[in-house]
Design a protein around this motif. Structure first.
Motif, PDB file in Angstrom:
ATOM      1  N   GLY A  37     -15.227   9.953  39.601  1.00  0.00           N
ATOM      2  CA  GLY A  37     -16.185  11.021  39.854  1.00  0.00           C
ATOM      3  C   GLY A  37     -15.566  12.401  39.893  1.00  0.00           C
ATOM      4  O   GLY A  37     -16.287  13.411  39.839  1.00  0.00           O
ATOM      5  N   ARG A  38     -14.253  12.476  39.964  1.00  0.00           N
ATOM      6  CA  ARG A  38     -13.570  13.766  40.019  1.00  0.00           C
ATOM      7  C   ARG A  38     -13.708  14.490  38.682  1.00  0.00           C
ATOM      8  O   ARG A  38     -13.469  13.913  37.622  1.00  0.00           O
ATOM      9  CB  ARG A  38     -12.092  13.521  40.344  1.00  0.00           C
ATOM     10  N   LEU A  39     -14.090  15.776  38.709  1.00  0.00           N
ATOM     11  CA  LEU A  39     -14.151  16.585  37.489  1.00  0.00           C
ATOM     12  C   LEU A  39     -12.734  16.896  37.048  1.00  0.00           C
ATOM     13  O   LEU A  39     -11.977  17.554  37.775  1.00  0.00           O
ATOM     14  CB  LEU A  39     -14.930  17.872  37.733  1.00  0.00           C
ATOM     15  N   LEU A  40     -12.367  16.443  35.840  1.00  0.00           N
ATOM     16  CA  LEU A  40     -10.990  16.581  35.382  1.00  0.00           C
ATOM     17  C   LEU A  40     -10.826  17.609  34.279  1.00  0.00           C
ATOM     18  O   LEU A  40      -9.925  18.441  34.335  1.00  0.00           O
ATOM     19  CB  LEU A  40     -10.466  15.229  34.903  1.00  0.00           C
ATOM     20  N   VAL A  41     -11.695  17.569  33.247  1.00  0.00           N
ATOM     21  CA  VAL A  41     -11.502  18.466  32.101  1.00  0.00           C
ATOM     22  C   VAL A  41     -12.763  19.211  31.669  1.00  0.00           C
ATOM     23  O   VAL A  41     -12.710  20.021  30.763  1.00  0.00           O
ATOM     24  CB  VAL A  41     -10.953  17.691  30.880  1.00  0.00           C
ATOM     25  N   GLY A  42     -13.885  18.957  32.261  1.00  0.00           N
ATOM     26  CA  GLY A  42     -15.106  19.597  31.798  1.00  0.00           C
ATOM     27  C   GLY A  42     -15.669  18.892  30.573  1.00  0.00           C
ATOM     28  O   GLY A  42     -15.216  17.819  30.172  1.00  0.00           O
ATOM     29  N   ASP A  43     -16.692  19.490  29.965  1.00  0.00           N
ATOM     30  CA  ASP A  43     -17.405  18.871  28.841  1.00  0.00           C
ATOM     31  C   ASP A  43     -16.577  18.970  27.565  1.00  0.00           C
ATOM     32  O   ASP A  43     -16.575  19.999  26.885  1.00  0.00           O
ATOM     33  CB  ASP A  43     -18.762  19.553  28.659  1.00  0.00           C
ATOM     34  N   TRP A  44     -15.875  17.898  27.237  1.00  0.00           N
ATOM     35  CA  TRP A  44     -14.996  17.883  26.060  1.00  0.00           C
ATOM     36  C   TRP A  44     -15.770  17.924  24.754  1.00  0.00           C
ATOM     37  O   TRP A  44     -15.238  18.304  23.720  1.00  0.00           O
ATOM     38  CB  TRP A  44     -14.099  16.640  26.089  1.00  0.00           C
ATOM     39  N   ARG A  45     -17.069  17.567  24.797  1.00  0.00           N
ATOM     40  CA  ARG A  45     -17.874  17.597  23.569  1.00  0.00           C
ATOM     41  C   ARG A  45     -18.111  19.016  23.092  1.00  0.00           C
ATOM     42  O   ARG A  45     -18.346  19.260  21.907  1.00  0.00           O
ATOM     43  CB  ARG A  45     -19.201  16.891  23.798  1.00  0.00           C
ATOM     44  N   GLN A  46     -18.095  19.961  24.021  1.00  0.00           N
ATOM     45  CA  GLN A  46     -18.341  21.364  23.677  1.00  0.00           C
ATOM     46  C   GLN A  46     -17.054  22.179  23.583  1.00  0.00           C
ATOM     47  O   GLN A  46     -17.107  23.377  23.334  1.00  0.00           O
ATOM     48  CB  GLN A  46     -19.255  21.997  24.740  1.00  0.00           C
ATOM     49  N   ALA A  47     -15.922  21.533  23.789  1.00  0.00           N
ATOM     50  CA  ALA A  47     -14.655  22.266  23.826  1.00  0.00           C
ATOM     51  C   ALA A  47     -14.247  22.741  22.429  1.00  0.00           C
ATOM     52  O   ALA A  47     -14.392  22.012  21.449  1.00  0.00           O
ATOM     53  CB  ALA A  47     -13.557  21.390  24.411  1.00  0.00           C
ATOM     54  N   ALA A  48     -13.726  23.954  22.371  1.00  0.00           N
ATOM     55  CA  ALA A  48     -13.252  24.491  21.091  1.00  0.00           C
ATOM     56  C   ALA A  48     -11.999  23.763  20.633  1.00  0.00           C
ATOM     57  O   ALA A  48     -11.776  23.593  19.433  1.00  0.00           O
ATOM     58  CB  ALA A  48     -12.981  25.992  21.236  1.00  0.00           C
ATOM     59  N   GLU A  49     -11.192  23.313  21.592  1.00  0.00           N
ATOM     60  CA  GLU A  49      -9.937  22.641  21.257  1.00  0.00           C
ATOM     61  C   GLU A  49      -9.736  21.440  22.195  1.00  0.00           C
ATOM     62  O   GLU A  49      -8.969  21.522  23.169  1.00  0.00           O
ATOM     63  CB  GLU A  49      -8.758  23.612  21.381  1.00  0.00           C
ATOM     64  N   PRO A  50     -10.416  20.313  21.947  1.00  0.00           N
ATOM     65  CA  PRO A  50     -10.273  19.153  22.841  1.00  0.00           C
ATOM     66  C   PRO A  50      -8.862  18.588  22.898  1.00  0.00           C
ATOM     67  O   PRO A  50      -8.515  17.884  23.847  1.00  0.00           O
ATOM     68  CB  PRO A  50     -11.254  18.132  22.254  1.00  0.00           C
ATOM     69  N   ALA A  51      -8.031  18.900  21.895  1.00  0.00           N
ATOM     70  CA  ALA A  51      -6.647  18.434  21.916  1.00  0.00           C
ATOM     71  C   ALA A  51      -5.799  19.195  22.937  1.00  0.00           C
ATOM     72  O   ALA A  51      -4.651  18.810  23.197  1.00  0.00           O
ATOM     73  CB  ALA A  51      -6.024  18.573  20.532  1.00  0.00           C
ATOM     74  N   ARG A  52      -6.360  20.242  23.535  1.00  0.00           N
ATOM     75  CA  ARG A  52      -5.642  20.992  24.557  1.00  0.00           C
ATOM     76  C   ARG A  52      -6.657  21.610  25.515  1.00  0.00           C
ATOM     77  O   ARG A  52      -7.073  22.749  25.352  1.00  0.00           O
ATOM     78  CB  ARG A  52      -4.752  22.067  23.930  1.00  0.00           C
TER      79      ARG A  52
END
Length: 251
Positions: free
Chosen positions: A207-222
């Motif tokens: 349940g901990r928020l770790l990285v946010g919404d990766w689907r909307q990320a400009a650079e999910p590799a970082r």
């Protein structure tokens, strides 16, 4: 060998981030296999099925799946859409419990308005697509931290309900942690908004928020890790195929 299976013969081969979706994909495929049996009940729009007719079809399918040792599930069944049945506005044909044979109490039917607003119900009904919800505290059925897989049952262009299964987070840890560790000692499986489902890092709770919404990320590799203890740290986020899940690997 599928990483979704609990196998005492030895560890599974080295896992990749994409492999971590296997457990969920296999369960969704099983739910698809249920649908033809239920579709028959709803084919005549002038004769909606009764609760008893639905239960008679759903119970053996659910019990057979819950009794399998390779899928450590907490519950499963069918949840009807509003007024889809002939004798009740709402109904949960849902079985749960350690015995795998305890049906959700009929009093839950009075909570139809509540479950009809839950993500595990609304998303598949509104989108027509399968969905994975959680982790969340299941206050309707178990009060346990849960992940729910659901898929819409569509007949004649109308969604008449959803088929689904529940799995407790603690059971997912048993299944997935060995392979997460083989990806990376601190790898985490995250949901569609970047919250931890299971993590190899013992400091990261479900349940901990770790990285946010990766689907909307400009650079999910970082992607920058969330939380003051992770200031200046990043992770590469690898989607698990088409599932709303991904594996976050610290950089």
């Amino acid at each position: 060998m599928s990483i979704s299976r609990i196998d005492a013969a030895g560890p599974s081969p080295a896992a990749t981030p994409a492999d971590l979706g296997t457990f969920f994909r296999e369960l969704l495929e099983i739910l698809e296999e249920w649908k033809p049996r239920l579709e028959v009940l709803f084919r005549d729009p002038a004769a909606a099925p009764s609760r008893r007719e639905v239960d008679a079809v759903v119970e053996p399918l659910t019990i057979a799946l819950l009794q399998r040792t390779d899928y450590p599930l907490a519950g499963g069944g069918f949840v009807a859409a509003h007024n889809a049945l002939g004798d009740a506005p709402w109904h949960m044909a849902w079985w749960q419990g350690r015995s795998k044979e305890v049906q959700v109490l009929s009093s839950v039917e009075s909570m139809g308005e509540a479950y009809s607003r839950r993500e595990w119900f609304t998303v598949p009904v509104e989108t027509g697509n399968s969905h994975i919800t959680g982790p969340y505290a299941d206050f309707i059925c178990t009060d346990e931290y849960t992940v729910t897989l659901t898929s819409p049952l569509t007949v004649g262009g109308n969604v008449v309900g959803v088929v689904g299964v529940d799995v407790f987070v603690e059971s997912l840890e048993e299944v997935l942690l060995p392979d997460l560790r083989r990806v990376h000692p601190e790898a985490s499986l995250v949901n569609r908004v970047g919250r931890v489902v299971v993590s190899a890092d013992p400091q990261l709770a479900a349940g901990r928020l770790l990285v946010g919404d990766w689907r909307q990320a400009a650079e999910p590799a970082r992607m920058e890790l969330r939380g003051p203890e992770h200031t200046g740290r990043f992770a590469a986020v690898h989607p698990c195929g088409a599932l709303p899940l991904a594996v976050a690997v610290p950089l």
